[in-house]
Design a protein around this motif. Sequence first.
Motif, PDB file in Angstrom:
ATOM      1  N   SER A  39       0.504  -1.230  -0.220  1.00 22.02           N
ATOM      2  CA  SER A  39      -0.291  -0.504   0.117  1.00 22.02           C
ATOM      3  C   SER A  39       1.197   1.329   0.064  1.00 22.02           C
ATOM      4  CB  SER A  39      -0.921   0.021   1.284  1.00 22.02           C
ATOM      5  OG  SER A  39       0.101  -0.153   2.436  1.00 22.02           O
ATOM      6  N   ILE A  40       2.404   0.853   0.625  1.00 20.98           N
ATOM      7  CA  ILE A  40       2.922   2.619   0.487  1.00 20.98           C
ATOM      8  C   ILE A  40       3.505   2.656  -0.791  1.00 20.98           C
ATOM      9  CG2 ILE A  40       5.397   1.051   0.958  1.00 20.98           C
ATOM     10  CD1 ILE A  40       5.700   3.369   3.232  1.00 20.98           C
ATOM     11  N   ASN A  41       3.497   2.451  -1.836  1.00 15.37           N
ATOM     12  CA  ASN A  41       3.792   2.412  -2.861  1.00 15.37           C
ATOM     13  C   ASN A  41       3.334   1.858  -4.645  1.00 15.37           C
ATOM     14  OD1 ASN A  41       4.886   0.125  -3.257  1.00 15.37           O
ATOM     15  ND2 ASN A  41       6.967   0.072  -2.973  1.00 15.37           N
ATOM     16  N   GLY A  42       1.917   0.872  -4.360  1.00 18.43           N
ATOM     17  CA  GLY A  42       1.730   0.563  -4.613  1.00 18.43           C
ATOM     18  C   GLY A  42       2.839  -0.963  -5.701  1.00 18.43           C
ATOM     19  N   GLU A  43       3.907  -2.072  -5.350  1.00 21.21           N
ATOM     20  CA  GLU A  43       3.960  -2.718  -5.857  1.00 21.21           C
ATOM     21  C   GLU A  43       2.954  -3.916  -5.607  1.00 21.21           C
ATOM     22  OE1 GLU A  43       7.921  -5.501  -5.311  1.00 21.21           O
ATOM     23  OE2 GLU A  43       8.147  -3.076  -4.112  1.00 21.21           O
ATOM     24  N   ARG A  44       2.281  -4.697  -7.250  1.00 14.05           N
ATOM     25  CA  ARG A  44       2.144  -5.609  -6.669  1.00 14.05           C
ATOM     26  C   ARG A  44       3.426  -6.799  -6.570  1.00 14.05           C
ATOM     27  NH1 ARG A  44      -2.134  -7.922 -10.961  1.00 14.05           N
ATOM     28  NH2 ARG A  44       0.103  -8.070 -12.595  1.00 14.05           N
ATOM     29  N   LEU A  45       2.266  -7.580  -4.969  1.00 10.92           N
ATOM     30  CA  LEU A  45       3.231  -8.795  -4.788  1.00 10.92           C
ATOM     31  C   LEU A  45       3.295  -9.556  -5.574  1.00 10.92           C
ATOM     32  CD1 LEU A  45       2.829  -6.968  -2.415  1.00 10.92           C
ATOM     33  CD2 LEU A  45       4.229  -8.581  -0.421  1.00 10.92           C
ATOM     34  N   GLY A  46       2.097 -10.492  -6.447  1.00 13.42           N
ATOM     35  CA  GLY A  46       1.899 -10.878  -6.801  1.00 13.42           C
ATOM     36  C   GLY A  46       0.017 -11.797  -7.163  1.00 13.42           C
ATOM     37  N   THR A  47      -0.238 -12.617  -7.632  1.00 11.78           N
ATOM     38  CA  THR A  47      -1.896 -12.920  -7.605  1.00 11.78           C
ATOM     39  C   THR A  47      -2.100 -14.382  -7.073  1.00 11.78           C
ATOM     40  OG1 THR A  47      -1.312 -13.820  -9.986  1.00 11.78           O
ATOM     41  CG2 THR A  47      -1.813 -11.407  -9.767  1.00 11.78           C
ATOM     42  N   TYR A  48      -3.666 -14.656  -6.714  1.00 14.18           N
ATOM     43  CA  TYR A  48      -3.828 -15.934  -6.511  1.00 14.18           C
ATOM     44  C   TYR A  48      -4.372 -16.539  -7.557  1.00 14.18           C
ATOM     45  CZ  TYR A  48      -2.894 -13.727  -1.504  1.00 14.18           C
ATOM     46  OH  TYR A  48      -2.168 -12.978  -1.194  1.00 14.18           O
ATOM     47  N   LYS A  49      -3.705 -17.378  -7.840  1.00 13.73           N
ATOM     48  CA  LYS A  49      -3.990 -18.486  -9.449  1.00 13.73           C
ATOM     49  C   LYS A  49      -5.285 -19.181  -9.379  1.00 13.73           C
ATOM     50  CE  LYS A  49      -2.259 -15.250 -12.275  1.00 13.73           C
ATOM     51  NZ  LYS A  49      -3.277 -14.871 -13.689  1.00 13.73           N
ATOM     52  N   GLY A  50      -6.513 -18.991  -9.789  1.00 14.98           N
ATOM     53  CA  GLY A  50      -7.015 -21.180  -9.653  1.00 14.98           C
ATOM     54  C   GLY A  50      -8.447 -20.263  -9.699  1.00 14.98           C
ATOM     55  N   HIS A  51      -8.616 -19.501  -9.607  1.00 13.00           N
ATOM     56  CA  HIS A  51      -9.948 -18.861 -10.005  1.00 13.00           C
ATOM     57  C   HIS A  51     -10.242 -19.309 -11.626  1.00 13.00           C
ATOM     58  CE1 HIS A  51     -12.737 -19.080  -5.560  1.00 13.00           C
ATOM     59  NE2 HIS A  51     -11.230 -17.907  -5.569  1.00 13.00           N
ATOM     60  N   GLY A  52     -11.561 -19.681 -11.323  1.00  9.78           N
ATOM     61  CA  GLY A  52     -12.478 -19.792 -13.704  1.00  9.78           C
ATOM     62  C   GLY A  52     -13.106 -18.950 -13.322  1.00  9.78           C
ATOM     63  N   GLY A  53     -13.864 -17.915 -12.754  1.00  8.98           N
ATOM     64  CA  GLY A  53     -14.583 -16.688 -12.828  1.00  8.98           C
ATOM     65  C   GLY A  53     -14.368 -15.310 -12.437  1.00  8.98           C
ATOM     66  N   ALA A  54     -15.546 -14.498 -12.734  1.00  9.42           N
ATOM     67  CA  ALA A  54     -15.361 -13.216 -11.607  1.00  9.42           C
ATOM     68  C   ALA A  54     -15.078 -13.677 -10.264  1.00  9.42           C
ATOM     69  CB  ALA A  54     -15.869 -11.991 -12.113  1.00  9.42           C
ATOM     70  N   VAL A  55     -14.034 -12.557  -9.707  1.00 10.33           N
ATOM     71  CA  VAL A  55     -14.104 -12.538  -8.044  1.00 10.33           C
ATOM     72  C   VAL A  55     -14.537 -11.878  -7.382  1.00 10.33           C
ATOM     73  CG1 VAL A  55     -11.956 -13.204  -5.950  1.00 10.33           C
ATOM     74  CG2 VAL A  55     -11.858 -14.389  -7.978  1.00 10.33           C
ATOM     75  N   TRP A  56     -16.024 -12.047  -5.988  1.00  6.44           N
ATOM     76  CA  TRP A  56     -16.545 -11.731  -6.085  1.00  6.44           C
ATOM     77  C   TRP A  56     -16.666 -10.580  -5.195  1.00  6.44           C
ATOM     78  CZ3 TRP A  56     -19.909  -8.844  -9.493  1.00  6.44           C
ATOM     79  CH2 TRP A  56     -19.866 -10.327 -10.622  1.00  6.44           C
ATOM     80  N   CYS A  57     -15.803 -11.360  -4.349  1.00  8.34           N
ATOM     81  CA  CYS A  57     -15.355 -10.439  -2.349  1.00  8.34           C
ATOM     82  C   CYS A  57     -14.157 -11.384  -2.066  1.00  8.34           C
ATOM     83  CB  CYS A  57     -16.004 -11.388  -1.686  1.00  8.34           C
ATOM     84  SG  CYS A  57     -16.827 -13.163  -1.527  1.00  8.34           S
ATOM     85  N   ILE A  58     -13.400 -10.597  -1.433  1.00 13.97           N
ATOM     86  CA  ILE A  58     -11.592 -10.720  -0.748  1.00 13.97           C
ATOM     87  C   ILE A  58     -12.051 -10.852   0.646  1.00 13.97           C
ATOM     88  CG2 ILE A  58     -10.662  -9.082  -1.600  1.00 13.97           C
ATOM     89  CD1 ILE A  58      -8.304 -11.077  -3.077  1.00 13.97           C
ATOM     90  N   ASP A  59     -11.776 -11.121   1.357  1.00 15.39           N
ATOM     91  CA  ASP A  59     -10.963 -10.833   3.062  1.00 15.39           C
ATOM     92  C   ASP A  59      -9.749 -11.709   3.074  1.00 15.39           C
ATOM     93  OD1 ASP A  59     -11.332  -9.703   5.298  1.00 15.39           O
ATOM     94  OD2 ASP A  59     -12.469 -11.015   6.435  1.00 15.39           O
ATOM     95  N   VAL A  60      -8.846 -11.236   3.755  1.00 13.25           N
ATOM     96  CA  VAL A  60      -7.702 -11.293   4.738  1.00 13.25           C
ATOM     97  C   VAL A  60      -8.168 -11.392   6.197  1.00 13.25           C
ATOM     98  CG1 VAL A  60      -6.539  -8.885   5.282  1.00 13.25           C
ATOM     99  CG2 VAL A  60      -5.385 -10.737   5.196  1.00 13.25           C
ATOM    100  N   ASP A  61      -7.283 -12.382   6.954  1.00  8.61           N
ATOM    101  CA  ASP A  61      -7.486 -12.835   8.523  1.00  8.61           C
ATOM    102  C   ASP A  61      -6.702 -11.610   9.225  1.00  8.61           C
ATOM    103  OD1 ASP A  61      -4.309 -13.649   8.275  1.00  8.61           O
ATOM    104  OD2 ASP A  61      -5.697 -14.977   9.140  1.00  8.61           O
ATOM    105  N   TRP A  62      -6.492 -11.670  10.456  1.00 10.11           N
ATOM    106  CA  TRP A  62      -6.294 -10.318  11.849  1.00 10.11           C
ATOM    107  C   TRP A  62      -4.507 -10.673  11.670  1.00 10.11           C
ATOM    108  CZ3 TRP A  62      -7.293  -6.641  14.038  1.00 10.11           C
ATOM    109  CH2 TRP A  62      -7.280  -6.521  15.581  1.00 10.11           C
ATOM    110  N   THR A  63      -4.213 -11.479  11.792  1.00 13.41           N
ATOM    111  CA  THR A  63      -2.335 -11.460  10.857  1.00 13.41           C
ATOM    112  C   THR A  63      -2.180 -11.805   9.770  1.00 13.41           C
ATOM    113  OG1 THR A  63      -2.541 -14.535  11.211  1.00 13.41           O
ATOM    114  CG2 THR A  63      -2.601 -13.983  12.695  1.00 13.41           C
ATOM    115  N   THR A  64      -3.046 -11.722   8.778  1.00 12.85           N
ATOM    116  CA  THR A  64      -2.818 -11.703   7.877  1.00 12.85           C
ATOM    117  C   THR A  64      -1.323 -12.439   6.772  1.00 12.85           C
ATOM    118  OG1 THR A  64      -2.120  -9.242   8.002  1.00 12.85           O
ATOM    119  CG2 THR A  64      -2.109  -9.612   5.845  1.00 12.85           C
TER     120      THR A  64
END
Length: 325
Positions: A39-64
């Motif tokens: 978030s500090i500079n906008g650099e993309r770390l990576g993607t999560y590959k596996g879905h075969g359609g539009a991804v409607w929602c995303i969440d991350v846990d408390w410990t990241t």
Amino acid sequence: MRPIALHGHERSITHIKYSRDGDLLFSSAKDSSPSVWYSINGERLGTYKGHGGAVWCIDVDWTTTKVITGSADNSLRLWDTETGTQLGKFDTRSAVRTCAFSYCGNRIMFSTDKQMGHACEIFFCDIRDSAQMGHNSSYLSIPVDGPKVTSAIWGPLDYYIIAGHENGTVCQWDSKSGQRLLNVEGHTKAVNDIQPYHDTTMFVTASKDTTAKLFDSDSLEHLKTYKTERPVNSASLSSLKHHVVLGGGQEAMDVTTTSTRIGKFDARFFHMVFEEEIGRVKGHFGPINSVTFHPDGKSYSSGGEDGYVRLHQFDPSYFEYEFEY
């Protein structure tokens, strides 16, 4: 305020979410590749590959350490945040519309769409139990009679979830018994987004009825209303100031048949207590689908129909501003 424009998605942004510390920003879109950014500079770390359609929602846990994503490919997937490895998958009978980690991070909640002859359902899983994620066996499922769930979050202490429905109602669902605890007519049209205050005592809803509203989490008492002249797709509460940011806009296909003034795609800031607009930020070339304040309240991000995520760092004048009343 010069934003950092993140262009890593090929299609419209559907949801953005900060990690607890705010150092990472997670984004999902209709291109099936959820992403994570610094978030500090906008650099993309990576993607999560596996879905075969539009991804409607995303969440991350408390410990990241873990991420969940819900998709139109009829699946919810659990990922390792750092490596991008898929840790689990839950197959559903229709598209997954909402998903969220509980405060402790051991349980997840997600809901499915009412489509293809299948009713909307709310599922609860314990991710520590490999049998649940590996064999599509939730410890609790709630069939939802009537309008489908369009947005949902966990309530205080994980006792219940707060869900917004397609007809504008806001409900509390018990996370152990599955009973509907409270039900209020919050909006006249679909609830597009629900986001909690940093201490979870309140939450803000965004709706197609052109308003965002503030509610008490325990009683669902309606506290404040923020009125616009366009559909509101997302709203977020600042942890630093009494401010609310709203994102939305008329659908691009409807702009030519309605007033051009309604078609503007600015992020709009309101005073949380006095319900008055205090500022706007331009930038997107289409409706804003998701907005969220940084956990420290010193910046915010927005994701739009144009496929861009924009990181906005507030100018010093923002922190010096005092509302006159």
